[in-house]
Every structure is written in C-alpha cells, then in structure tokens.
Design an enzyme around this catalytic site. Structure first.
Site, PDB file in Angstrom:
ATOM      1  N   THR A   4       0.846  -1.278  -0.132  1.00  0.00           N
ATOM      2  CA  THR A   4      -0.101   0.075   0.106  1.00  0.00           C
ATOM      3  C   THR A   4       0.882   1.337  -0.026  1.00  0.00           C
ATOM      4  O   THR A   4       1.987   1.314   0.414  1.00  0.00           O
ATOM      5  CB  THR A   4      -0.985   0.098   1.138  1.00  0.00           C
ATOM      6  OG1 THR A   4      -0.247   0.302   2.427  1.00  0.00           O
ATOM      7  CG2 THR A   4      -1.771  -1.206   1.380  1.00  0.00           C
ATOM      8  N   ASP A  13      -4.049   5.880   2.545  1.00  0.00           N
ATOM      9  CA  ASP A  13      -3.897   6.967   3.455  1.00  0.00           C
ATOM     10  C   ASP A  13      -4.068   6.736   4.894  1.00  0.00           C
ATOM     11  O   ASP A  13      -5.414   6.404   5.468  1.00  0.00           O
ATOM     12  CB  ASP A  13      -4.501   8.134   3.105  1.00  0.00           C
ATOM     13  CG  ASP A  13      -4.003   9.507   3.925  1.00  0.00           C
ATOM     14  OD1 ASP A  13      -3.638   9.313   4.821  1.00  0.00           O
ATOM     15  OD2 ASP A  13      -4.100  10.546   3.366  1.00  0.00           O
ATOM     16  N   ASN A  52       4.639   0.587   8.660  1.00  0.00           N
ATOM     17  CA  ASN A  52       5.752   1.253   8.513  1.00  0.00           C
ATOM     18  C   ASN A  52       5.648   2.769   7.904  1.00  0.00           C
ATOM     19  O   ASN A  52       6.662   3.498   8.062  1.00  0.00           O
ATOM     20  CB  ASN A  52       6.325   0.600   7.132  1.00  0.00           C
ATOM     21  CG  ASN A  52       7.455   1.376   6.528  1.00  0.00           C
ATOM     22  OD1 ASN A  52       8.562   1.645   6.662  1.00  0.00           O
ATOM     23  ND2 ASN A  52       7.140   1.660   5.127  1.00  0.00           N
ATOM     24  N   SER A  92       9.408   1.541  14.695  1.00  0.00           N
ATOM     25  CA  SER A  92       9.702   2.788  15.595  1.00  0.00           C
ATOM     26  C   SER A  92      11.156   3.039  15.267  1.00  0.00           C
ATOM     27  O   SER A  92      11.183   3.625  13.945  1.00  0.00           O
ATOM     28  CB  SER A  92       9.824   2.321  17.042  1.00  0.00           C
ATOM     29  OG  SER A  92      10.220   3.205  17.939  1.00  0.00           O
ATOM     30  N   TYR A 141       9.339  14.339  16.365  1.00  0.00           N
ATOM     31  CA  TYR A 141       9.383  12.854  15.723  1.00  0.00           C
ATOM     32  C   TYR A 141       9.719  11.778  17.012  1.00  0.00           C
ATOM     33  O   TYR A 141       8.920  10.832  16.982  1.00  0.00           O
ATOM     34  CB  TYR A 141      10.409  12.717  14.633  1.00  0.00           C
ATOM     35  CG  TYR A 141      10.920  11.520  14.161  1.00  0.00           C
ATOM     36  CD1 TYR A 141       9.881  10.865  13.399  1.00  0.00           C
ATOM     37  CD2 TYR A 141      12.028  10.625  14.581  1.00  0.00           C
ATOM     38  CE1 TYR A 141      10.128   9.584  12.798  1.00  0.00           C
ATOM     39  CE2 TYR A 141      12.288   9.465  13.969  1.00  0.00           C
ATOM     40  CZ  TYR A 141      11.356   8.941  13.101  1.00  0.00           C
ATOM     41  OH  TYR A 141      11.625   7.700  12.376  1.00  0.00           O
ATOM     42  N   LYS A 155       7.251   8.637  18.254  1.00  0.00           N
ATOM     43  CA  LYS A 155       7.864   6.967  18.120  1.00  0.00           C
ATOM     44  C   LYS A 155       7.683   6.480  19.463  1.00  0.00           C
ATOM     45  O   LYS A 155       7.780   5.361  19.753  1.00  0.00           O
ATOM     46  CB  LYS A 155       9.284   7.259  17.606  1.00  0.00           C
ATOM     47  CG  LYS A 155       9.379   7.479  15.783  1.00  0.00           C
ATOM     48  CD  LYS A 155       8.637   6.269  15.335  1.00  0.00           C
ATOM     49  CE  LYS A 155       8.556   6.428  13.787  1.00  0.00           C
ATOM     50  NZ  LYS A 155       7.784   5.531  13.106  1.00  0.00           N
ATOM     51  N   THR A 178      17.305   5.337   3.189  1.00  0.00           N
ATOM     52  CA  THR A 178      16.099   5.438   2.752  1.00  0.00           C
ATOM     53  C   THR A 178      15.834   7.197   2.515  1.00  0.00           C
ATOM     54  O   THR A 178      17.032   7.889   2.614  1.00  0.00           O
ATOM     55  CB  THR A 178      15.082   5.233   3.835  1.00  0.00           C
ATOM     56  OG1 THR A 178      15.017   6.116   5.102  1.00  0.00           O
ATOM     57  CG2 THR A 178      15.514   3.879   4.343  1.00  0.00           C
TER      58      THR A 178
END
Length: 280
Positions: free
Chosen positions: A35, A59, A86, A137, A151, A155, A186
């Site tokens: 997705t 979403d 994720n 996480s 952020y 987490k 990433t």
C-alpha cells in the site's frame, strides 16, 4: 510438504523500508498486499508476481481508507499473517520551533495512522487466531535528540502503544515486534523529511546543528534497507519473536547507552525516590 506462504500487509511501500521489504517478500515467494498513498508509485510491484501481489491506495490518516484496504486484502487472500506498520516520516525542529499544525500532522501519520491500521486489522487477526505485527519505531523512539523532539515523541508513543498491545494480544496467539532502525539509506532524511518552517536563532547550536547534519547525512547512512528487509524475513520465522528488534550498530549502541543513563539516574536518586511513601 510445501511450506505455507505468508500473507504480508505493508504500509508505506513507495520507498525506503516499505519498498525494500515489499520486494524481499515477493522474492521470498510470499503473498503481498502493498500500500501507498499514490497507487502509481507501487503499481510496478504487481508485474513481479501478478498472482501473489495486490497493490492498494491507502492513506493511514483516513480510517475509511484503512478499512477499505484491509477488507480488500482479506477478500483477496482471506488472511493477514504479517502486518507491517511502516508508513511515517520525520519532522525536524526544536520544540519551540514546531507549529501546532506540524506537530499534529506528525502524530496523525506516525501514531494515529498506526492505530487506524491496528483497529482495522485486529478483528481479522483475532478471528484467525494468530499473526505477527511489526510496528516501525526508531532509535529515536528510545533516545531523543535535540531537533527531533516531535518525531521522537511520535515514536515514543508507538513504543508505549506496542508494549501494551503485545500484552493484550499475546493470549490470542498474536505477536508484536517494534522495529527500531538507526541510520539507513532511505528517504527519511531527504525528500520525506519535513523541516519546521520557523527557525529560532537561539537554537542554532542544538536543533540548527542537527538540521545541517541531517542534510549532509542523507545518502551516506551505513544501513542498507535491503539487508534490513532480510532481517525482517528472518524475524518472522522465529518461534518466539522479540518485542524489540534494533536494526544497525548505531541503534544497538544508542539503546544500550540510554539504558545505562537511565540506570545511573535512578540509582543516584534512589533514596529520594523511596522517600515519598506515607510513613506508618
């Protein structure tokens, strides 16, 4: 007897960990529900294994979108064996610099997005009597840094949610693992990163320094997402998977250092902590 192939449901497959894991799942021969917010970013995955791959627009901040995607996955494959939360992004800025809208959107995606997917999927996992949930996480979910407070707060929330969830669903045969990556190549520190629009010069040595460091860090991280994906394939094979899986030496070192700091703090003030009970 042929080994039963698992059905994976993964959010955030357009890039990064999600993309690497999706490709690894396909190569492994398992079934995949991939997705992303924009279907066009993952459409090519179907061509790799048309009979084993379903791609869906999703979403995670929209509960109706989540419900539709989970229902489509069950209709296609009847079950979800591994649920991977994720989808998420980073937010950089000092606590004072981050606006209300920036903070709330961070939590809408990183926390409530996870919650939305869990609420939609758990009835099916309970009915099946098992499954494995992987909630992404971060090292930032264990150890906060100046400039990543928003952020880290999101987490840390995922960590607490997952700890409680693991205890709630263990008697139902469902396992939960927190995936805690360090630095990986990433888009997290690149195009996916949201930078607080407001900068305050007094934070130049803390939040500002990290802002510049992250920009230079992008594309130079030691972690390989493809190797992380292989680690997660190995994880789900374990008969007793852990609640936490740090990924990368920096994550291991950071968490171990944090644990030592916590022990030092609570030991130093143990007498003060114990002085708070009513006296007989």
């Amino acid at each position: 007897m042929a080994k039963q192939k698992r059905v994976w449901f993964i959010t955030g497959c357009s890039s990064g960990f999600g993309r690497a894991l999706a490709e690894a799942v396909i190569a492994h021969g398992d079934h995949l529900v991939a997705t992303a917010r924009r279907l066009s970013t993952i459409a090519d995955l179907v061509a790799q294994a048309p009979h084993r791959v379903l791609t869906l627009a999703l979403d995670v901040t929209k509960p109706d979108s989540v419900q539709v995607a989970i229902a489509a996955a069950i209709t296609r494959f009847n079950v979800i064996d591994v649920l991977v939360n994720n989808a998420g992004y980073g937010l950089q800025g000092a606590i004072e610099e981050i606006s209300d809208a920036e903070a709330r959107q961070q939590f809408e995606t990183n926390v409530f997005g996870v919650w939305n997917v869990l609420r939609a999927a758990l009835p099916h996992l309970r009915q099946a009597g098992g499954g494995h949930i992987l909630n992404f996480s971060s090292i930032a979910g264990q150890r906060a840094s100046p400039g990543l407070g928003g952020y880290s707060a999101s987490k840390f929330a995922v960590e607490g949610l997952s700890e409680a969830l693991a205890q709630e669903v263990a008697p139902l045969g469902i396992r939960v693992t927190l995936v805690e990556p360090g630095g990986f190549r990433t888009d997290w520190a690149g195009r996916s990163m949201v930078w607080a629009a407001h900068e305050i010069k007094e934070y130049a040595a803390t939040s500002g320094r990290l802002r510049q460091g992250l920009k230079g860090f992008h594309g130079r991280q030691a972690g390989d997402p493809a190797r992380a994906a292989q680690a997660l394939l190995a994880l789900v094979e374990l008969p007793e998977p852990p609640l936490r899986l740090p990924l990368g030496p920096d994550a291991l070192q950071g968490i171990r250092s944090k644990l030592k700091e916590v022990e030092r703090d609570i030991s130093a003030q143990e007498a003060l902590s114990l002085s708070t009970n009513f006296q007989p």
